[in-house]
Design a protein around this motif. Structure first.
Motif, short mmCIF file in Angstrom:
data_model
loop_
_atom_site.label_atom_id
_atom_site.label_comp_id
_atom_site.label_asym_id
_atom_site.label_seq_id
_atom_site.Cartn_x
_atom_site.Cartn_y
_atom_site.Cartn_z
N ASP A 79 -7.40 94.83 4.01
CA ASP A 79 -6.55 94.62 2.75
C ASP A 79 -7.55 93.77 1.85
O ASP A 79 -8.15 92.79 2.44
CB ASP A 79 -5.56 94.25 2.94
CG ASP A 79 -4.49 94.41 1.50
OD1 ASP A 79 -3.71 95.14 1.77
OD2 ASP A 79 -4.51 93.81 0.83
N VAL B 167 3.61 100.23 2.02
CA VAL B 167 3.50 101.56 2.66
C VAL B 167 2.37 101.18 3.67
O VAL B 167 2.86 101.93 4.88
CB VAL B 167 2.95 102.39 1.69
CG1 VAL B 167 2.64 103.80 2.28
CG2 VAL B 167 3.85 102.96 0.49
N GLU C 262 -0.64 113.74 -1.15
CA GLU C 262 0.48 114.52 -1.90
C GLU C 262 1.32 113.23 -2.70
O GLU C 262 1.43 112.47 -1.74
CB GLU C 262 1.07 115.52 -0.95
CG GLU C 262 2.16 116.46 -1.57
CD GLU C 262 3.37 115.85 -1.66
OE1 GLU C 262 4.35 115.96 -2.69
OE2 GLU C 262 3.80 114.75 -1.14
P1 NAI Z 1 1.51 97.43 -2.41
O1 NAI Z 1 1.00 97.04 -3.82
O2 NAI Z 1 2.70 97.01 -1.64
O3 NAI Z 1 0.17 97.54 -1.34
C1 NAI Z 1 -1.10 98.02 -1.90
C2 NAI Z 1 -2.04 97.34 -0.81
O4 NAI Z 1 -3.25 97.42 -1.15
C3 NAI Z 1 -2.11 95.63 -1.51
O5 NAI Z 1 -1.76 94.81 -0.32
C4 NAI Z 1 -3.39 95.29 -1.90
O6 NAI Z 1 -4.12 94.18 -1.80
C5 NAI Z 1 -4.33 96.41 -1.33
N1 NAI Z 1 -5.48 97.05 -1.98
C6 NAI Z 1 -5.66 97.28 -3.29
N2 NAI Z 1 -6.93 97.59 -3.59
C7 NAI Z 1 -7.65 97.43 -2.35
C8 NAI Z 1 -8.80 97.92 -1.96
N3 NAI Z 1 -9.81 98.15 -2.97
N4 NAI Z 1 -9.06 97.61 -0.69
C9 NAI Z 1 -8.11 97.46 0.14
N5 NAI Z 1 -6.83 97.03 -0.02
C10 NAI Z 1 -6.53 97.14 -1.40
O7 NAI Z 1 1.59 98.99 -2.58
P2 NAI Z 1 2.53 100.19 -1.79
O8 NAI Z 1 3.87 100.01 -2.02
O9 NAI Z 1 2.03 99.95 -0.20
O10 NAI Z 1 1.90 101.51 -2.35
C11 NAI Z 1 0.65 101.90 -1.95
C12 NAI Z 1 0.07 103.02 -2.69
O11 NAI Z 1 0.87 104.29 -2.36
C13 NAI Z 1 0.38 103.25 -4.34
O12 NAI Z 1 -0.43 103.81 -4.92
C14 NAI Z 1 1.86 104.07 -4.40
O13 NAI Z 1 1.88 104.67 -5.52
C15 NAI Z 1 1.50 104.97 -3.13
N6 NAI Z 1 2.83 105.57 -2.78
C16 NAI Z 1 2.66 107.10 -2.67
C17 NAI Z 1 4.00 107.68 -2.04
C18 NAI Z 1 3.52 109.09 -1.76
O14 NAI Z 1 4.67 109.75 -1.13
N7 NAI Z 1 2.38 109.87 -1.73
C19 NAI Z 1 4.88 107.09 -1.73
C20 NAI Z 1 4.95 105.46 -1.87
C21 NAI Z 1 4.03 104.99 -2.53
#
Ligand code: NAI
Ligand code: PYL
Ligand code: MG
Length: 259
Positions: free
Chosen positions: A171, A152, A245
């Protein structure tokens, strides 16, 4: 992928209304208005079929019902199929769905059967949260902090770059940070040498990911990441405008992108 829980989706209509108000305060437009303006599309009576999917971790309570509420909130005509999976897909098409919405544990898609356009929730979510933050009416500079550069976060950071913002990225995964620096030309953010930002974009599955030292008064934090990146205490202390959201803003972005 970090999966939603039924609790994340409780009171989805109230969560959407609050997000809409926040987006209006930040940008002067509501969520629909930003999507319309950004994608240059307008709904035209498209019927949406929502298909529950049982594979992997299976049905998430409230997921299909929330998509139903979200699509109706944005003015679409939608229905949830009685059957899941392939039978549900067949049911959706037979009952006149023009756009299919369905998700397994890895992919949440919107597919417009009439024009062939297809959208994936992760880039669509990153891009629309970045677009909203980029429209911050009271931003004091073109500097942005992007925390979390995954599926994302990376498209969100790329969107800021394409719009001419100076993006500081961070990250926890060093390899991912280096990849983003080399492919997007973003500046690696050093938490030991912080600076203040009026626009912050966050997309991680962790809480408390934004250090207090980067917060400026009335800054915008646009964050799809669940749980929330910032404590209520810090939100209050700095008068932060929070755009957050769990499903609706990203879904609106997908739908407007396939019209
Ligand atoms: P992802 O796993 O591909 O990326 C998350 C990134 O955050 C990783 O690269 C990780 O290394 C990094 N990370 C973790 N802890 C960290 C920290 N303390 N400081 C800096 N970086 C850190 O996950 P994705 O698919 O990108 O999803 C990210 C979040 O967005 C999840 O919580 C997911 O559930 C949420 N999400 C929300 C949506 C919405 O409509 N609100 C839609 C899609 C995803
Ligand atoms: C789309 C969301 C945003 C954050 N994480 C993503 C997620 O939870 N994906 C899984 C969705 C599974 C839905 C399930 C059902 O009820 O149809 N297969
Ligand atoms: Mg969302």
């Amino acid at each position: 992928m970090a999966l939603l829980t039924p609790e994340d989706l409780e009171n989805i209509n109230r969560q959407l209304q609050e997000a809409d108000s926040a987006v209006r305060r930040v940008t002067g437009l509501d969520i629909k208005g930003v999507c319309k303006d950004f994608y240059g599309t307008t709904p035209c009576c498209e019927k949406i079929g929502i298909v529950p999917v049982t594979s992997g971790n299976g049905i998430i309570g409230n997921f299909s019902a929330s998509l139903h509420a979200i699509t109706e909130y944005f003015g679409f005509d939608s229905f949830v199929t009685d059957m899941p999976d392939v039978s549900g897909y067949y049911e959706a098409v037979r009952n006149g769905a023009q756009i299919i919405l369905m998700a397994d544990d890895n992919t949440f898609l919107a597919h417009n059967l009439k024009n062939g356009k297809i959208a994936n929730n992760q880039p669509c979510t990153g891009i629309i949260y970045a677009e909203i933050a980029s429209r911050h009416l009271k931003a004091d500079s073109k500097d942005v902090l992007a925390v979390g550069l995954g599926k994302v976060g990376f498209p969100g950071a790329a969107h800021f770059v394409h719009k001419g913002f100076r993006v500081y990225g961070y990250d926890a995964d060093r390899d991912l940070l280096e990849k983003s620096v080399s492919s997007l030309g973003i500046i690696p953010f050093d938490p030991d040498n912080p600076k203040k930002f009026s626009i912050i974009f966050e997309a991680t599955p962790c809480e408390d990911t934004i250090p207090e030292a980067v917060l400026s008064e009335n800054c915008v934090i646009s964050t799809p990441g669940i749980p929330c990146a910032i404590s209520r205490e810090l939100q209050k202390k700095y008068g932060i405008e929070l755009v957050m959201e769990p499903l609706g803003i990203g879904t609106a972005s997908m739908l407007y992108s396939v019209l």
